[in-house]
Design an enzyme around this catalytic site. Structure first.
Site, short mmCIF file in Angstrom:
data_model
loop_
_atom_site.label_atom_id
_atom_site.label_comp_id
_atom_site.label_asym_id
_atom_site.label_seq_id
_atom_site.Cartn_x
_atom_site.Cartn_y
_atom_site.Cartn_z
N GLY A 48 0.77 -1.06 0.01
CA GLY A 48 -0.15 0.15 0.03
C GLY A 48 1.03 1.17 0.00
O GLY A 48 0.28 2.54 -0.34
N GLU A 102 4.09 4.28 6.01
CA GLU A 102 2.41 3.25 5.83
C GLU A 102 1.80 4.16 5.39
O GLU A 102 1.50 5.10 5.74
CB GLU A 102 2.43 3.24 7.61
CG GLU A 102 1.04 1.90 7.49
CD GLU A 102 1.09 -0.06 6.76
OE1 GLU A 102 1.38 1.25 5.73
OE2 GLU A 102 0.77 -0.37 8.19
N ASP A 103 0.59 3.92 4.11
CA ASP A 103 -0.22 4.15 3.54
C ASP A 103 -1.57 4.94 4.79
O ASP A 103 -1.87 5.55 4.99
CB ASP A 103 -0.74 3.14 2.80
CG ASP A 103 -0.86 1.75 2.93
OD1 ASP A 103 -0.46 1.36 3.82
OD2 ASP A 103 -1.93 0.88 2.32
N ASP A 106 -5.07 1.39 10.45
CA ASP A 106 -6.46 1.50 10.53
C ASP A 106 -6.93 0.35 12.14
O ASP A 106 -6.84 1.37 13.11
CB ASP A 106 -6.75 0.43 9.24
CG ASP A 106 -8.04 0.10 9.41
OD1 ASP A 106 -9.40 0.92 9.55
OD2 ASP A 106 -8.40 -1.41 8.97
N LYS A 134 -6.87 6.16 11.26
CA LYS A 134 -8.30 6.34 11.63
C LYS A 134 -8.97 6.02 12.39
O LYS A 134 -8.44 4.25 13.11
CB LYS A 134 -9.07 4.63 10.32
CG LYS A 134 -9.17 4.54 8.46
CD LYS A 134 -9.39 3.45 8.16
CE LYS A 134 -9.82 3.32 7.15
NZ LYS A 134 -10.27 2.07 6.73
N PHE A 155 -13.79 2.33 4.32
CA PHE A 155 -13.08 2.18 3.48
C PHE A 155 -12.71 3.03 2.06
O PHE A 155 -13.42 3.73 1.60
CB PHE A 155 -13.58 0.57 2.79
CG PHE A 155 -12.75 -0.01 2.34
CD1 PHE A 155 -11.59 -0.83 2.68
CD2 PHE A 155 -12.47 -0.32 0.60
CE1 PHE A 155 -11.14 -1.05 1.85
CE2 PHE A 155 -11.81 -1.11 -0.25
CZ PHE A 155 -10.97 -1.90 0.13
N ASP A 162 -5.88 -0.34 -2.39
CA ASP A 162 -6.72 -0.86 -3.24
C ASP A 162 -7.84 -2.17 -2.00
O ASP A 162 -8.36 -1.95 -1.54
CB ASP A 162 -5.68 -2.39 -3.29
CG ASP A 162 -5.25 -3.50 -2.33
OD1 ASP A 162 -5.44 -2.84 -1.15
OD2 ASP A 162 -6.17 -4.63 -2.99
N ARG A 168 -5.06 0.70 -7.07
CA ARG A 168 -3.70 1.65 -6.36
C ARG A 168 -3.37 2.47 -7.29
O ARG A 168 -2.49 3.75 -6.91
CB ARG A 168 -2.84 0.21 -6.68
CG ARG A 168 -3.03 -0.47 -4.94
CD ARG A 168 -1.65 -1.72 -4.90
NE ARG A 168 -2.19 -2.57 -4.75
CZ ARG A 168 -2.06 -3.19 -2.78
NH1 ARG A 168 -2.30 -1.95 -2.44
NH2 ARG A 168 -2.43 -4.51 -2.74
P1 IMP Z 1 -4.22 -2.29 10.23
O1 IMP Z 1 -3.47 -3.53 9.97
O2 IMP Z 1 -5.84 -2.31 10.07
O3 IMP Z 1 -4.24 -0.55 10.73
O4 IMP Z 1 -4.12 -1.97 8.92
C1 IMP Z 1 -3.13 -1.40 7.89
C2 IMP Z 1 -3.55 -2.28 6.50
O5 IMP Z 1 -4.59 -3.23 5.98
C3 IMP Z 1 -3.54 -0.66 6.02
O6 IMP Z 1 -0.97 -0.81 5.95
C4 IMP Z 1 -3.27 -0.75 4.34
O7 IMP Z 1 -2.82 -1.67 3.23
C5 IMP Z 1 -4.60 -1.81 4.51
N1 IMP Z 1 -6.00 -1.22 4.48
C6 IMP Z 1 -6.33 -0.73 6.19
N2 IMP Z 1 -7.20 0.29 5.73
C7 IMP Z 1 -7.83 0.46 4.50
C8 IMP Z 1 -8.63 0.94 3.59
O8 IMP Z 1 -9.85 1.62 4.34
N3 IMP Z 1 -8.61 0.99 2.15
C9 IMP Z 1 -7.26 -0.01 1.84
N4 IMP Z 1 -6.45 -0.81 2.54
C10 IMP Z 1 -6.62 -0.50 3.39
MG MG Z 2 -0.09 -1.01 3.92
#
Ligand code: IMP
Ligand code: MG
Length: 179
Positions: A48, A102-103, A106, A134, A155, A162, A168
């Site tokens: 991402g 990091e993108d 979440d 978020k 989302f 993606d 992407r």
């Molecule tokens: P986390 O581990 O829940 O913090 O999420 C990490 C990864 O999930 C991020 O680095 C993104 O690549 C992917 N991700 C989280 N939220 C979204 C979203 O809304 N759209 C697409 N990818 C997401």
């Molecule tokens: Mg990511």
């Protein structure tokens, strides 16, 4: 508002490229001011973060290395709660300042797991730079040093992010329309 369709879902424009650019400028100026004398190793978290990392690196004004790790936790529109490591880090980070690129943070599970793994190698400091955050989805207590934009718990796709592999390449960010 501009709309697009990816696979079975519709999305509406939510963060135009101009807002992303502004957030990157602000983040880069902080990193330039705070880390120029720390010789930090930037670590792009694939997939991402590829676009965010590339654009941010162009705004860093001191000599600086970047490396890559590949992690995966998302399937469709949700976190599986499990983080798979698909490519690891080759560099030695003992005694170094590292900055995770990091993108989006979440649930926080991915970044928390990676910070834990890196800390086992005794770096001097692990910092986190995330384009998006978020706050309402985050379940972990992780310190985010550089945050581009805080967004609602919806989302999104685009600018590296993606939906099942698609979206992407979009220069703007789009939010899924209620379904
Ligand atoms: P986390 O581990 O829940 O913090 O999420 C990490 C990864 O999930 C991020 O680095 C993104 O690549 C992917 N991700 C989280 N939220 C979204 C979203 O809304 N759209 C697409 N990818 C997401
Ligand atoms: Mg990511």
């Amino acid at each position: 508002m501009k709309r697009i369709k990816l696979l079975d879902k519709e999305f509406a424009l939510s963060i135009p490229a101009s807002d992303i650019k502004k957030a990157l400028w602000e983040m880069a100026s902080k990193i330039n001011a705070e880390l120029h004398d720390k010789n930090p190793l930037m670590i792009c978290i694939l997939n991402g973060s590829f676009m965010f990392s590339a654009d941010l690196m162009k705004l860093i004004d001191f000599p600086c290395e970047i490396s890559f790790v590949k992690l995966s936790s998302y399937e469709g529109m949700g976190s599986t709660g499990k983080v798979k490591q698909l490519i690891g880090l080759n560099e030695k980070i003992e005694g170094r300042t590292v900055v995770l690129l990091e993108d989006i943070v979440d649930t926080g599970v991915t970044i928390e797991k990676l910070i834990g793994q890196l800390n086992a190698q005794n770096p001097r400091d692990v910092k986190v730079a995330t384009l998006l955050f978020k706050p309402d989805a985050c379940k972990r207590n992780v310190e985010l040093d550089y945050v581009g934009l805080e967004i609602p718990n919806d989302f999104i796709v685009g600018y590296g992010l993606d939906y099942d592999g698609y979206g992407r390449n979009l220069p703007d960010i789009y939010t899924v329309i209620d379904y």
